[in-house]
Write an enzyme that holds these catalytic residues in place. Structure first.
Site, PDB file in Angstrom:
ATOM      1  N   ALA A  35      91.488  92.361  24.187  1.00 49.76           N
ATOM      2  CA  ALA A  35      92.888  91.925  24.071  1.00 49.76           C
ATOM      3  C   ALA A  35      93.800  93.112  23.797  1.00 49.76           C
ATOM      4  CB  ALA A  35      93.019  90.865  22.985  1.00 49.76           C
ATOM      5  N   SER A  95      97.137 106.276  30.663  1.00 48.91           N
ATOM      6  CA  SER A  95      96.196 105.714  29.685  1.00 48.91           C
ATOM      7  C   SER A  95      95.279 106.810  29.135  1.00 48.91           C
ATOM      8  CB  SER A  95      95.380 104.592  30.327  1.00 48.91           C
ATOM      9  OG  SER A  95      94.781 105.028  31.526  1.00 48.91           O
ATOM     10  N   GLY A 138      95.292  92.929  28.585  1.00 56.82           N
ATOM     11  CA  GLY A 138      94.602  91.656  28.334  1.00 56.82           C
ATOM     12  C   GLY A 138      95.564  90.635  27.752  1.00 56.82           C
ATOM     13  N   LYS A 148      93.103 102.394  43.970  1.00 61.27           N
ATOM     14  CA  LYS A 148      93.593 102.618  42.599  1.00 61.27           C
ATOM     15  C   LYS A 148      92.908 103.844  42.000  1.00 61.27           C
ATOM     16  CE  LYS A 148      95.692 101.372  38.683  1.00 61.27           C
ATOM     17  NZ  LYS A 148      95.349 100.393  37.689  1.00 61.27           N
ATOM     18  N   ASN A 181      94.324 107.216  39.888  1.00 65.11           N
ATOM     19  CA  ASN A 181      93.826 107.623  38.568  1.00 65.11           C
ATOM     20  C   ASN A 181      93.204 109.023  38.615  1.00 65.11           C
ATOM     21  OD1 ASN A 181      92.955 104.214  38.146  1.00 65.11           O
ATOM     22  ND2 ASN A 181      94.535 105.245  36.996  1.00 65.11           N
TER      23      ASN A 181
HETATM   24  O1  PAF Z   1      95.780 104.550  33.845  1.00 65.20           O
HETATM   25  C1  PAF Z   1      97.020 104.586  33.971  1.00 65.20           C
HETATM   26  O2  PAF Z   1      97.766 105.079  33.139  1.00 65.20           O
HETATM   27  C2  PAF Z   1      97.643 103.879  35.167  1.00 65.20           C
HETATM   28  O3  PAF Z   1      96.592 103.373  35.965  1.00 65.20           O
HETATM   29  C3  PAF Z   1      98.590 104.730  36.022  1.00 65.20           C
HETATM   30  C4  PAF Z   1      98.822 104.034  37.357  1.00 65.20           C
HETATM   31  C5  PAF Z   1      98.059 106.105  36.237  1.00 65.20           C
HETATM   32  C6  PAF Z   1      99.969 104.764  35.417  1.00 65.20           C
HETATM   33  O4  PAF Z   1     100.070 105.450  34.212  1.00 65.20           O
END
Ligand code: PAF
Length: 306
Positions: free
Chosen positions: A8, A257, A12, A186, A190
């Site tokens: 969460a 992230s 989430g 995706k 990343n």
């Molecule tokens: O992991 C991340 O932060 C995202 O997937 C992305 C698209 C790079 C945006 O910050």
């Protein structure tokens, strides 16, 4: 539909909150006690650019036995702990429970499958952005499409049903017949953004302001693109380098992230992102030196956490 969200965190909670608002029975499953208590005591708060939402008909739990078997599990834990999280929460999976992974990186399908079997796994990608503000509180930072699909590309009755449950909850969702292409699509983004922002401390948009980081982004994505081509992956767009730069612009103010992980001294998803390309390359006999350097630098940053 009875739905459990495994992990969460910000994403989430976003999906769980929207699905609960549409009257699904939603359970958020997490190990963060303060967060679980806050949701059970006062509900989930979602800040959005169009005003705030307070979702009361949502429950949170720390133990799978509080939830029981569900129809759908949204897997939103970090890909570093996918296997252990599924293993420890096996009780919520019945014979027909579907697991949907919208996580970053490669290998989640295999890890989930190693515990519950591959038959009931579906996958996808999300372009939503969400930030954790504190226990029971998130900000919906960016609206984007969700793509989901069967691993074998079939448009099954169950994928259509889940697509409808999502759409009915105002989660704009497309059913894809090329879900592995989407996952790799995706992944390219990343690969180009996450580790380079984590190493340099730059925001996503700043990566293309400096010619040095822009060049590394191009080289890292080019290596991964080559691996994808040899593997016969059909990406959902023509040019992953141009696409990754577009994402840099679209998410210019984001701290990726992985940058957030490094700042907070958390284990990153590097092994499932740039590290995964190095491993895939090795299997195919392809050198991926830029991704190797990037992977090793993040590994050292992690080892230096005190
Ligand atoms: O992991 C991340 O932060 C995202 O997937 C992305 C698209 C790079 C945006 O910050």
């Amino acid at each position: 539909m009875k739905i459990a969200v495994l992990g969460a965190g910000a994403m989430g909670c976003l999906y769980g909150g929207m699905l609960a608002e549409a009257d699904n029975e939603v359970w958020l499953l997490d190990v963060w006690k303060e967060h679980v208590d806050a949701i059970n005591e006062t509900g989930l708060y979602i800040e959005t650019s169009k005003g705030n939402k307070h979702i009361k008909n949502i429950r949170a739990a720390m133990k799978p036995s509080d939830i029981g078997v569900v129809d759908l599990v949204l897997v939103f834990v970090k890909s570093t702990i996918t296997e252990i999280a599924i293993e420890q929460n096996k009780e919520i999976f019945g014979i027909d429970t579907i697991a949907l992974t919208l996580q970053n990186g490669l290998g989640n399908i295999e890890k989930i499958g190693s515990v519950i079997g591959k038959k009931n796994i579906i996958a996808g990608t999300t372009a939503h952005g969400s930030t954790m503000l504190g226990p029971g509180k998130i900000r919906h930072a960016g609206v984007g499409k969700t793509h989901i699909g069967e691993i074998d590309g079939s448009v099954s009755a169950r994928i259509q049903k889940i697509g409808k449950v999502f759409s009915d909850a105002s989660i704009a969702t497309d059913i894809s017949e090329n879900v592995m292409g989407l996952v790799w699509g995706k992944l390219m983004v990343n690969i180009g953004i996450n580790a380079l922002t984590a190493i340099t401390g730059l925001k996503n948009g700043q990566l293309i302001d400096f010619k040095e980081t822009e060049e590394l982004l191009e080289l890292a994505v080019a290596e991964a693109w080559h691996v994808a081509k040899i593997k016969g992956i059909q990406l959902p767009y023509d040019d992953p380098i141009a696409h990754t730069k577009e994402v840099c612009k679209a998410t210019a103010e984001n701290r990726s992230s992985m940058l957030q992980d490094v700042v907070n001294k958390r284990k990153t998803e590097i092994e499932m992102i740039n590290g995964a390309i190095v491993r895939e390359g090795e299997v195919l006999g392809l050198d991926t030196p830029i991704n190797k350097v990037i992977t090793n630098l993040i590994a050292v940053i992690q080892k230096k956490y005190s």
